[in-house]
Each structure stands twice: as structure tokens, then as C-alpha cells.
Design an enzyme around this catalytic site. Structure first.
Site, mmCIF file in Angstrom:
data_model
loop_
_atom_site.group_PDB
_atom_site.id
_atom_site.type_symbol
_atom_site.label_atom_id
_atom_site.label_comp_id
_atom_site.label_asym_id
_atom_site.label_seq_id
_atom_site.Cartn_x
_atom_site.Cartn_y
_atom_site.Cartn_z
ATOM 1 N NE ARG A 12 -4.191 -1.854 0.412
ATOM 2 C CZ ARG A 12 -4.189 -3.137 -0.076
ATOM 3 N NH1 ARG A 12 -3.026 -3.614 -0.666
ATOM 4 N NH2 ARG A 12 -5.241 -3.994 0.052
ATOM 5 C CB SER A 16 -8.634 -1.781 4.365
ATOM 6 O OG SER A 16 -9.057 -2.907 3.902
ATOM 7 C CD GLU A 43 -5.678 1.095 2.157
ATOM 8 O OE1 GLU A 43 -5.583 0.004 2.680
ATOM 9 O OE2 GLU A 43 -6.864 1.122 1.270
#
Ligand code: FAD
Ligand code: EPU
Length: 338
Positions: free
Chosen positions: A164, A238, A334
Site C-alpha cells: 500500500r 480498509s 490507509e
């Protein structure tokens, strides 16, 4: 010169469905339009936000600057022996691109089916799901430097991809506007069905030799069963990353909480399932005001209607504090907080 609008609601442009306004807003349909915009003095004077599908952002206040929404279309395929180089405009909807590749029998992105957002944002956080990351199929991307207005091609090595993560989230954060991404795809399907949930679903359906279309369908169905559809429940997937910890820390946690879910990362570290950590703190499916966590996935924070970005953010702070007290792990967001 593309037309710059004023005082625009961003609610339709973020999947959390947060009601905030942009002082200025412009929709870019081509590189020519972008080149022209980059010559506008506003580019140096105003705060800028590059926006794709708005599926990885949380607005906590009005954006007092210029939002540049990238809507550049187009998909182009170049033959390269056993492979094909597929180039897509940054504004192409990611899943439309995936479905194009699946129909063209070009393998590599089928495990990334149904991820919301645009092609242009895909390298920014190196999107990933079901055993595949963007970096596995990335060839290059073209981007314009905001400061100089000049274009540049980023090769794989330039992007510093991680979990990520990429150079576009770090050193070059906010410095470049990606206008197209090229992918190296395979004409001969190499099926990647290692991920447990895919294997279980294939078995359940009696599929022993899956095609890339079957993988795409299975992944899409799993996603629909777990994740809320932003069209009905605002969310950004998420909210936190899965934390990566050294072996000693995992063993300490596992000795106290034997149910902890983890996966090896290299030889010395482990990735913990943040959803499990959050659920273990009693947060799964809870509703707090207009926000909360999703009933099937505690890692996903949701907007039950009229949540403000601040409300969602405060709730995320509460989760971080509680998980830290219980497990000694500080979850990292995130989602991009604005
Ligand atoms: P935006 O939210 O618009 O922008 C995200 C960031 O990228 C911002 O910092 C923005 O400034 C920057 N950016 C956007 N476009 C450009 C551009 N052209 N040039 C330069 N910078 C740009 N992500 C995963 O990795 N895996 C998943 O499985 C996954 N599942 C999700 C499920 C749901 C239901 C939702 C809502 C989100 C999910 N996400 C997932 C997160 C999200 O889909 C991805 O991060 C996606 O790549 C964001 O694309 P976007 O176009 O919406 O980006
Ligand atoms: N789990 C729980 N409780 C929960 C949620 C999950 O115990 O509330 C457990 C699951 O049972 C499973 C494990 O945690 O054993 C992992 O769950 P899941 O397979 O749903 O994946 P994840 O780790 O929660 C990651 C990505 C997703 C991606 C999926 C599938 C991150 C931060 N998230 O989620 O990406 O789609 O794997 O590969 O890495 C996103 O980035 O927005 C996103 C949705």
C-alpha cells in the site's frame, strides 16, 4: 482551457459520501487540457488536490483550493510476443479496465477485480487484493510535474512500490499527476488462486481448472459478500493497513491471544490481520452516531448517512487507542485524510 467551477459539493466525488465543498473544481479529460491547466497561475497559487474516484480519501473539512479531477479515458493494447502492453488513461474506472482485460484474455489483473477507483490512482498506493498487487503487472506510467508542467515516464524501479505504498505517497506526494498507466499482461493465463478464500470458493463451485473470467467472478462475489457497496453505504475500503511486526512481537501477542491471524512477510516479519485486532476489541459492526465499522469487516469504517469526516476520524482515533492499549500496536491509516 478547461472550465474551473467554484464552490462545488464534493459529496458525489468521494465514496465515503462526506458533504464538503471545494473552493474550485476542474474536470480534466485529456493531457492537452492538463497541459493548458498547468500553465494557469492558480496552479502555483492554490492548494491542489488530485482526485480520481475519491474511494481512498476522507474529507474532514471543505477543500480550500483547486480539486483536479482526472477523467482521461482510453485503453490501448500493444502486442509484445507472449505478452501485451495495455495502456489505460488515468480516468478509466479500474474495474472497467480489469473487465476489458478479462474479455481480451489478457491475464494478470483478474484478482484485482471490483476494486473501486481509477487506473490513475492504482500505482499511488500499489493497490492489492487476493494475492496480487499492482506492482506485479506494472510496466510504467506517464505523469506531469505540477511545478514545471513537464511530463515524465516512471518505470517500475522509479516507483518504489511497497505494501500500500509508492514514491507517489512519500517523496513525490502531490508532485505529479498521473495521466496513463501501462501494464504488462500475459496472453497465456497463469492462474493465481493461492489465496484461501479463492480456493474455498472454487472448490465450493466445483471449478477445478479456472479461467481468468472465473477468477474475476469469484473475487467479485467474495468482495460483494464482505465489503459494503459505497453506492449504498459510504466507505473507503480498509481504513487501516494491516500492521507488519517482527517475529518477537508476534510471538508475544500470540502467547496472550492464540487466535491472532497473521501471515509471514519475508523471513523475519509477520503481517497481522487488522480486522481481527479491531474485532477483538469489540468494534465489529458497532454503530456510533452516523459512523461505525462494517458488520462483515471491522477494518472498514462506514458512513451510515450524514456522518461528518471529523466524526469518522474521531472514531478511527478511538479504534487506534483501543487496539494500542490491548495489543501494543499502533494502526496506521490507509485512507488519505484531507
Ligand atoms: P482517490 O481516492 O481519488 O485518490 C487516492 C489518492 O491518489 C489521493 O492521494 C489522490 O491525490 C491520488 N491520486 C488519484 N488519482 C491520481 C492521479 N491521476 N495522479 C496522481 N495522484 C492521484 N484498495 C486496495 O488496494 N485494495 C482493495 O481491495 C480495495 N478495496 C476497496 C473496497 C472499497 C469498497 C473501497 C471503497 C475502496 C477500496 N480500496 C482498495 C481503496 C481504493 O479503491 C484504492 O485506493 C483506489 O486505487 C483509489 O482510487 P481512486 O481513483 O478512487 O483514488
Ligand atoms: N478478519 C476478522 N475480523 C474482521 C475482518 C477480518 O477476523 O472483522 C479476519 C478474516 O477472517 C481473515 C483475515 O482477518 O482471516 C483477513 O481478512 P480479509 O481476507 O477480509 O482481508 P483484510 O486483510 O482484512 C486485505 C486488504 C483488502 C483486500 C483484502 C483481500 C489491507 C489493508 N486490506 O484486507 O484491501 O481487498 O485483503 O486481499 O491490506 C483496501 O485496501 O481498501 C482493501 C479492501
Amino acid at each position: 482551457m478547461p472550465s474551473i467551477q467554484e464552490n462545488i459539493s464534493l459529496k458525489p466525488f468521494n465514496t465515503f459520501g462526506i458533504e464538503v465543498k471545494a473552493k474550485y473544481f476542474v474536470d480534466i479529460q485529456s493531457e492537452t487540457e492538463l497541459e493548458s491547466l498547468l500553465k494557469n497561475p492558480m496552479i502555483q497559487e492554490e492548494n491542489l488536490l488530485i482526485l480520481g474516484g475519491g474511494s481512498n480519501v476522507l474529507f474532514t473539512k471543505d477543500f480550500m483550493g483547486l480539486v483536479i479531477k482526472i477523467s482521461i479515458p482510453g485503453i490501448n493494447v500493444t502486442d509484445d510476443g507472449d505478452e501485451a502492453i495495455v495502456t489505460a488513461g488515468a480516468g478509466v474506472v479500474w474495474n472497467d479496465f480489469v473487465q476489458f482485460c478479462v474479455q481480451a484474455q489478457l491475464a494478470g489483473v483478474e484478482n484485482l477485480s471490483l476494486i473501486p477507483g481509477t487506473v490513475g490512482a492504482s500505482p499511488v498506493q500499489n493497490i492489492g487484493a487476493y494475492g496480487v498487487e499492482l506492482k506485479d503487472v506494472f510496466h510504467s506510467c506517464r505523469a506531469y510535474a505540477i511545478e514545471t508542467g513537464r511530463s515524465r515516464v516512471f518505470q517500475y524501479e522509479d516507483c518504489q512500490f511497497g505494501y500500500r505504498d509508492s514514491i507517489f505517497k512519500n517523496e513525490l506526494k502531490g508532485a505529479y499527476i498521473i495521466t496513463s498507466v501501462s501494464f504488462r499482461l500475459n496472453k497465456h493465463a497463469k492462474i493465481n488462486s493461492q489465496y484461501g478464500a479463492i480456493q474455498a470458493e472454487l472448490q465450493h463451485r466445483g471449478i477445478t481448472r479456472p479461467t481468468i473470467a472465473a477468477i474475476s467472478q469469484v473475487v467479485s462475489d467474495i468482495r460483494v459478500s464482505k465489503l459494503p457497496d459505497p453506492a449504498t453505504i459510504g466507505n473507503a475500503g480498509s481504513f487501516f493497513k494491516n500492521p507488519i511486526v517482527p517475529a518477537a512481537q508476534l510471538h508475544d501477542i500470540a502467547s496472550r491471544y492464540p487466535g491472532v491471524i497473521y501471515y509471514p512477510v519475508g523471513k523475519t516479519h509477520f503481517k497481522l490481520a487488522a480486522g481481527w485486532l479491531i474485532e477483538s476489541c469489540g468494534f465489529k459492526g458497532i454503530v456510533e452516531g452516523q459512523t461505525g465499522t462494517w458488520k462483515n469487516q471491522a477494518l472498514v469504517l462506514v458512513n451510515h448517512g450524514d456522518a461528518t469526516g471529523e466524526e469518522v476520524y474521531s472514531f478511527s482515533e478511538k479504534i487506534i487507542d483501543t487496539v494500542c492499549q490491548k495489543f501494543g500496536i499502533t494502526l496506521e491509516r490507509e485512507v488519505n485524510i484531507l
